[in-house]
Scaffold this motif. Sequence first.
Motif, short mmCIF file in Angstrom:
data_model
loop_
_atom_site.label_atom_id
_atom_site.label_comp_id
_atom_site.label_asym_id
_atom_site.label_seq_id
_atom_site.Cartn_x
_atom_site.Cartn_y
_atom_site.Cartn_z
N LYS A 104 0.94 -1.24 0.04
CA LYS A 104 0.00 0.00 0.06
C LYS A 104 0.82 1.25 0.00
CE LYS A 104 -3.57 0.03 -0.17
NZ LYS A 104 -4.73 0.47 -1.34
N LEU A 105 1.85 1.28 0.77
CA LEU A 105 2.91 2.44 0.77
C LEU A 105 3.27 2.64 -0.69
CD1 LEU A 105 4.86 4.47 1.84
CD2 LEU A 105 6.40 2.61 2.28
N LEU A 106 3.88 1.61 -1.30
CA LEU A 106 4.58 1.85 -2.57
C LEU A 106 3.43 2.31 -3.62
CD1 LEU A 106 6.74 -1.52 -2.65
CD2 LEU A 106 7.39 0.99 -2.33
N GLU A 107 2.30 1.52 -3.75
CA GLU A 107 1.33 1.97 -4.29
C GLU A 107 0.70 3.56 -4.38
OE1 GLU A 107 -3.81 1.49 -3.99
OE2 GLU A 107 -2.41 -0.19 -3.69
N GLN A 108 0.63 3.93 -3.13
CA GLN A 108 0.21 5.43 -2.80
C GLN A 108 1.36 6.34 -2.97
OE1 GLN A 108 -1.81 5.06 0.97
NE2 GLN A 108 -4.07 4.90 -0.20
N TRP A 109 2.59 5.99 -2.72
CA TRP A 109 3.52 6.82 -2.94
C TRP A 109 3.60 7.22 -4.36
CZ3 TRP A 109 6.27 10.64 -1.61
CH2 TRP A 109 7.83 10.81 -2.15
N GLU A 110 3.64 6.12 -5.32
CA GLU A 110 3.76 6.39 -6.77
C GLU A 110 2.89 7.60 -7.20
OE1 GLU A 110 5.52 5.40 -9.50
OE2 GLU A 110 6.72 4.90 -7.68
N VAL A 111 1.61 7.57 -6.59
CA VAL A 111 0.69 8.94 -6.87
C VAL A 111 0.90 10.01 -6.34
CG1 VAL A 111 -1.72 9.60 -6.92
CG2 VAL A 111 -1.22 7.19 -7.25
N SER A 112 1.38 10.01 -4.86
CA SER A 112 1.75 11.23 -4.04
C SER A 112 2.86 11.92 -4.56
CB SER A 112 1.68 10.74 -2.60
OG SER A 112 0.32 10.21 -2.20
N LYS A 113 4.00 11.18 -4.65
CA LYS A 113 5.21 11.90 -5.34
C LYS A 113 4.92 12.95 -6.36
CE LYS A 113 7.09 8.20 -8.42
NZ LYS A 113 7.99 7.15 -8.42
N ALA A 114 3.95 12.92 -7.29
CA ALA A 114 3.73 13.92 -8.03
C ALA A 114 3.55 15.42 -7.52
CB ALA A 114 2.56 13.60 -8.92
N MET A 115 3.29 15.29 -6.19
CA MET A 115 3.10 16.54 -5.35
C MET A 115 4.53 17.21 -5.11
SD MET A 115 0.23 15.45 -2.81
CE MET A 115 -0.21 17.16 -2.32
N LEU A 116 5.72 16.45 -5.34
CA LEU A 116 7.02 17.25 -5.30
C LEU A 116 7.05 18.25 -6.26
CD1 LEU A 116 8.97 13.77 -4.81
CD2 LEU A 116 8.90 15.62 -3.11
N PRO A 117 7.92 19.43 -6.11
CA PRO A 117 8.58 19.56 -4.96
C PRO A 117 7.89 20.29 -3.66
CG PRO A 117 9.06 21.31 -6.71
CD PRO A 117 8.19 20.35 -7.24
N ARG A 118 6.74 20.63 -3.98
CA ARG A 118 6.00 21.30 -2.90
C ARG A 118 5.70 20.33 -1.75
NH1 ARG A 118 7.67 24.65 -5.88
NH2 ARG A 118 6.74 25.85 -7.38
N LEU A 119 5.69 19.13 -2.07
CA LEU A 119 5.43 18.18 -0.89
C LEU A 119 6.47 18.23 0.44
CD1 LEU A 119 3.65 16.04 0.25
CD2 LEU A 119 4.90 14.20 -1.12
#
Length: 313
Positions: A104-119
Motif C-alpha cells: 500500500k505504501l508503494l502504491e500510494q507513494w507512486e501517486v503522491s510523489k507527483a506533489m513534489l517539490p512542494r510536498l
Amino acid sequence: MGLGLAALGRPEYINIRAEHDIDKSEAAFKSTTFSVLHEAYRLGVRYFDTAPSYGKGEAFLQEWNTLTNHEDVILGTKWGYTYVANWQLGYPGKHEIKEHSLGKLLEQWEVSKAMLPRLKYYQVHSATFDSGILENHGVLETLAQIKKETGLYIGITTSGENQKEVISEALKIESHGNALFDSFQVSYNVFEQSTFEILRRVLESGKTVIIKEALANGRVFESENFPTYKAAYSLLKGLAVKYQVGVDAIALRFVMDCLQPDYVLSGASNVTQLKENLKANTFKLDINDVKALKTLNVASSFYWKERSDLDWN
C-alpha cells in the motif's frame, strides 16, 4: 494555520454538518475545494494537508497546485488508508479502509510523489499498534529511503485514546542512528488534551507538530445532542462574545495559545467557514481564559467513544 482537506474531497465525513441541503456532486465539491484553496492562499495560509482517503482531496490539491504553481506553498499528504465509498451517498460501512502494508505504501507513494517539490510532509495515516506499522521493518526502511532520496519530513498521524503511547513509541524509531519521524499530526482540542505533555516534548526537540480536529468534529458548537458539554458551551460562547469572534475561532486559538504547535488545521468545508476559522489569527487569549478552557478536558476514553458514534454525513 493550515488547511486540511478531509471534509472537502468527499461528500460525507465524520462531522456535525450544519448544512444538509448542499450539492454533493463531485463537480460541486471540486468547485468548492478550489474556491476554499484560492481564498485560503489569499488570506495567508501556506500549509495544505490531504490524503488519498479524502475522496478526491489529494487529486484536487494536486490539480490546484499545478494550476497555480505557487512557490511558497507547503503540502502534506499521507498513506495507509484507501477511500472505498466511491462517492456513494449513504455508503454502508466504513468509507475508508486502513492498510499499513509495504504494498500500500508503494502504491500510494507512486501517486503522491507527483506533489513534489512542494510536498514536504509524508505521513503514516493514523498509526496504531494494531496495524503493526511501528514494527514493520520493511515499511520503516522504505520510508527511510524515501526520506533520504527526497528530503521529505516523514511523519505519523494519530487518533484514538492511545495517541500518547503511539507517539512515544514512534519517537524511539531510528534509521541509521537518526530519528525516522520528523512530524506528528495529532487530534487535540478543548475536550481532548491528553497529549499535551508529550507534544510539548516533541516541539522542544525541534520536530513538527500539526494539530487536527481542533473543533472536535464540530462538537465545540452547542448541540442538544451533547448535554455533557453544557458548561463548556456556556464558557465558549462567553469567550466568543468577549473576543467578538465565533466559537470556532476560540477553540482554534486555544490550541494555538495553549500548545503553540507549528500548524493548526482548519477543516473548513466552504469559504465562509474558512474566514470564520481564520479569525483565530487576529487575537490572543488572556492567560486566565486559556486556564479556564483547559478545565474542559474530558477522559480520552469518553471522547473517542463519543467520536466513534458520530455519523458519516
